[in-house]
Design an enzyme around this catalytic site. Structure first.
Site, PDB file in Angstrom:
ATOM      1  CG  HIS A 204      -1.829  -1.266   1.133  1.00 31.24           C
ATOM      2  ND1 HIS A 204      -1.912  -2.171   2.140  1.00 31.24           N
ATOM      3  CD2 HIS A 204      -2.589  -1.745   0.125  1.00 31.24           C
ATOM      4  CE1 HIS A 204      -2.724  -3.159   1.785  1.00 31.24           C
ATOM      5  NE2 HIS A 204      -3.144  -2.928   0.551  1.00 31.24           N
ATOM      6  CG  HIS A 235      -2.538   0.292  -3.723  1.00 29.51           C
ATOM      7  ND1 HIS A 235      -1.481  -0.577  -3.511  1.00 29.51           N
ATOM      8  CD2 HIS A 235      -3.614  -0.498  -3.946  1.00 29.51           C
ATOM      9  CE1 HIS A 235      -1.909  -1.829  -3.614  1.00 29.51           C
ATOM     10  NE2 HIS A 235      -3.199  -1.816  -3.873  1.00 29.51           N
ATOM     11  CB  SER A 363       6.962  -0.601  -9.591  1.00 30.35           C
ATOM     12  OG  SER A 363       7.982   0.102 -10.278  1.00 30.35           O
ATOM     13  CG  MET A 364       9.020   1.941  -5.453  1.00 28.45           C
ATOM     14  SD  MET A 364       9.406   1.976  -3.688  1.00 28.45           S
ATOM     15  CE  MET A 364      10.375   0.479  -3.540  1.00 28.45           C
ATOM     16  CG  HIS A 387      -4.488  -5.497  -9.780  1.00 27.78           C
ATOM     17  ND1 HIS A 387      -3.602  -6.429 -10.278  1.00 27.78           N
ATOM     18  CD2 HIS A 387      -4.193  -5.380  -8.460  1.00 27.78           C
ATOM     19  CE1 HIS A 387      -2.837  -6.872  -9.290  1.00 27.78           C
ATOM     20  NE2 HIS A 387      -3.174  -6.256  -8.189  1.00 27.78           N
ATOM     21  N   GLY A 388      -2.517  -4.000 -12.138  1.00 29.76           N
ATOM     22  CA  GLY A 388      -1.175  -3.540 -11.774  1.00 29.76           C
ATOM     23  C   GLY A 388      -0.165  -4.198 -12.683  1.00 29.76           C
ATOM     24  CB  ALA A 389       3.477  -4.230 -12.765  1.00 31.48           C
ATOM     25  CE  LYS A 463       6.194   0.659  -1.980  1.00 31.05           C
ATOM     26  NZ  LYS A 463       5.149  -0.080  -2.672  1.00 31.05           N
TER      27      LYS A 463
HETATM   28  P1  5GP Z   1      -1.667  -5.305  -5.157  1.00 31.96           P
HETATM   29  O1  5GP Z   1      -2.994  -4.713  -4.970  1.00 31.96           O
HETATM   30  O2  5GP Z   1      -1.724  -6.544  -5.986  1.00 31.96           O
HETATM   31  O3  5GP Z   1      -0.893  -5.484  -3.920  1.00 31.96           O
HETATM   32  O4  5GP Z   1      -0.826  -4.211  -5.957  1.00 31.96           O
HETATM   33  C1  5GP Z   1      -1.277  -3.653  -7.139  1.00 31.96           C
HETATM   34  C2  5GP Z   1      -0.124  -3.210  -7.963  1.00 31.96           C
HETATM   35  O5  5GP Z   1       0.467  -2.035  -7.417  1.00 31.96           O
HETATM   36  C3  5GP Z   1       1.052  -4.149  -8.076  1.00 31.96           C
HETATM   37  O6  5GP Z   1       0.817  -5.170  -9.003  1.00 31.96           O
HETATM   38  C4  5GP Z   1       2.169  -3.230  -8.530  1.00 31.96           C
HETATM   39  O7  5GP Z   1       2.238  -3.190  -9.936  1.00 31.96           O
HETATM   40  C5  5GP Z   1       1.743  -1.859  -8.016  1.00 31.96           C
HETATM   41  N1  5GP Z   1       2.634  -1.254  -7.008  1.00 31.96           N
HETATM   42  C6  5GP Z   1       3.153  -1.828  -5.906  1.00 31.96           C
HETATM   43  N2  5GP Z   1       3.880  -0.924  -5.196  1.00 31.96           N
HETATM   44  C7  5GP Z   1       3.807   0.259  -5.873  1.00 31.96           C
HETATM   45  C8  5GP Z   1       4.318   1.580  -5.646  1.00 31.96           C
HETATM   46  O8  5GP Z   1       5.006   1.872  -4.673  1.00 31.96           O
HETATM   47  N3  5GP Z   1       4.020   2.533  -6.569  1.00 31.96           N
HETATM   48  C9  5GP Z   1       3.242   2.264  -7.668  1.00 31.96           C
HETATM   49  N4  5GP Z   1       2.977   3.258  -8.507  1.00 31.96           N
HETATM   50  N5  5GP Z   1       2.754   1.031  -7.912  1.00 31.96           N
HETATM   51  C10 5GP Z   1       3.024   0.035  -7.027  1.00 31.96           C
HETATM   52 MN    MN Z   2      -4.341  -3.649  -4.066  1.00 30.07          MN
HETATM   53 MN    MN Z   3      -4.367  -4.339  -0.592  1.00 30.19          MN
END
Ligand code: 5GP
Ligand code: MN
Ligand code: MN
Length: 464
Positions: A204, A235, A363-364, A387-389, A463
């Protein structure tokens, strides 16, 4: 199992029903050649096959390109179940019920923020509680908490934390009808009571970003996104409350499986018929937890606004959107020409109705994206996208690889200010732990499950 994967086109793979005994539908995996090479790294593909065996599944067992292993269902997994014949499964929603992303935009320029960046980041870090078990300045009575569980983000706005426009730009208006707080355990309420308005830990984050590239001018301007301007991405999810709801109902579902004679290939997929007492109680509790999550992001967004106002008076932060990526919704869809009412589980997947903003963190150290949902998604994937990478390294592996590294310093060299509660978490979250976000987004863009609107680059990250 891999040899039963048939490439349909550049971005789609079909997992045939022969891949695993009992599959009622095939698997549909959104992947280009790069993503395909990563499918071997964990057992997520088997999880796609297992989900395809669940009662009442309609269409396909889907995997988005950010797929990786998750509890029962893969993360990046989507499955729709007929409301009358199908099931609901807590593992198909995830532990962090309604974990999601909120994006705020501004007309503050990167150059204007640079001189105050350290002070601003420090101020945000102290204003938004973060870290494992972090607790809030907001003390709720159990009665107030029930109000939050019923009203979601609307509760926060009513209490002066935000405005109507925030709700208009939140999925479901920030409040899910039908939350049943009487079925949320007192243990869950106890865990959540002092956590409203907190970020939590690990994955998060709260991130200051800059709009780096615009792909769709009209859509971007509707979302108040302007090249070179600052955005803030939040997030987080439902904290200990949602986690406890998931835990509680996994137990309920295990008992229900015997009662309803449901057989599943993996006990983590435990579930109950949607129309059963247990199914309805979970759905009501899940909605309550989602309301908590939406209130949580609403409050954090409001605190962020207050902090920004001290640094940039007269330059407001606008809501872009707030969307969950761990949720099940009862929705109406047309499937193979027939109107169907289905319960769509999106676990690490985002709803993508036509015209709806889609928020994809990367990602960060790399980038994040804003996309927009499409008719194609409505027709092909029950209106779902990634939903993300998605992870490529497990948390442990990532920590091992970063041992001894000064990640805060390395991120600073990349031009990103980082503040973190735990150095272990920072290691778990290093950019190399994730897939290439641009590649993942390119897959959903080419498959037209959602279309690129803007690319955001990180400037400062907090973070948990
Ligand atoms: P999840 O909900 O699955 O934990 O995370 C969603 C997505 O957030 C991950 O797949 C990753 O791509 C992205 N993510 C994780 N940490 C960071 C961050 O610090 N900054 C950003 N911009 N994206 C992140
Ligand atoms: Mn999430
Ligand atoms: Mn979560």
């Amino acid at each position: 199992m891999k040899n039963l994967l048939k490439r349909m086109d550049n971005v789609r793979l079909l997992l045939e029903k022969e891949a695993f005994p009992g599959m009622a539908v095939p698997g549909l995996i959104y992947a280009d050649h790069y993503i395909e090479t990563m499918l071997e790294q964990d057992s997520a593909l088997e999880q796609v096959a297992h989900v395809a065996c669940l009662p009442g599944i309609v269409g396909y067992s889907y995997a988005m390109p950010d797929i990786h292993w998750g509890y029962g269902f893969p993360i990046g997994g989507v499955a729709a179940f007929d409301v009358n014949e199908g099931i609901i499964s807590p593992g198909g929603v995830g532990y962090d019920i309604s974990c999601g992303v909120r994006l705020l935009s501004s007309y503050i320029k990167l150059a204007d923020i640079k001189p105050v960046l350290d002070a601003l980041t420090t101020a945000l870090f102290s204003a938004v509680p973060s870290g494992v078990g972090s607790s809030s300045a907001i003390r709720l009575s159990l009665k107030d908490l029930d109000d939050v569980l019923r009203k979601g983000a609307r509760w926060a706005v009513k209490e002066g934390m935000g405005m109507q426009d925030d709700l208009d730009r939140t999925e479901e208006g920030g409040c899910l009808d039908g939350a049943l707080c009487e079925f949320v355990s007192s243990r869950a309420k106890e865990r959540g009571k002092n956590q409203l308005g907190t970020l939590g830990s690990g994955n998060h984050f709260l991130e200051i970003q800059v709009v780096d590239e615009i792909f769709d001018k009209a859509a971007a301007s509707q979302m108040n996104l302007e090249s070179g301007s600052i955005t803030v991405m939040i997030h987080c999810g439902s904290r200990g409350l949602g986690h406890q709801v998931c835990d509680d109902y996994l137990k309920v579902m295990r008992r229900a499986m015997a009662k309803y004679k449901i057989d599943v290939p993996d006990r983590q997929l435990c579930c109950a018929p949607i129309q059963s007492e247990e199914g309805q109680q979970y759905i009501g509790s899940m909605k309550a937890a989602a309301n908590f999550a939406m209130a949580n992001r609403q409050i954090i967004g409001s605190v962020v606004r207050d902090v920004f106002a001290q640094f940039f008076p007269g330059k407001p932060l606008f809501p872009v959107y707030d969307v969950s990526h761990n949720m099940a919704h009862i929705e109406k869809h047309i499937w193979e020409g027939r109107k169907r009412e289905v319960c769509v589980h999106r676990k690490g997947a985002t709803r993508a109705f036509e015209g709806q903003p889609v928020l994809i963190p990367g990602s960060m150290g790399t980038a994040s994206y804003v996309l927009v949902g499409t008719k194609k998604a409505e027709m092909e994937s029950f209106a779902s996208t990634c939903h993300g990478a998605g992870r490529v390294l497990s948390r442990n592996e990532a920590v091992k690889r970063t041992r001894g590294q000064n990640l805060v310093r390395e991120m600073a060299d990349r031009g990103v200010t980082v503040k973190a509660d735990s150095f272990r978490t920072l290691g778990e979250e290093m950019p190399e732990a994730y897939k290439d976000i641009s590649a993942v987004v390119e897959v959903v863009h080419q498959a037209q499950l959602s279309l690129k609107v803007a690319k955001l680059k990180p400037v400062a990250v907090i973070k948990g």
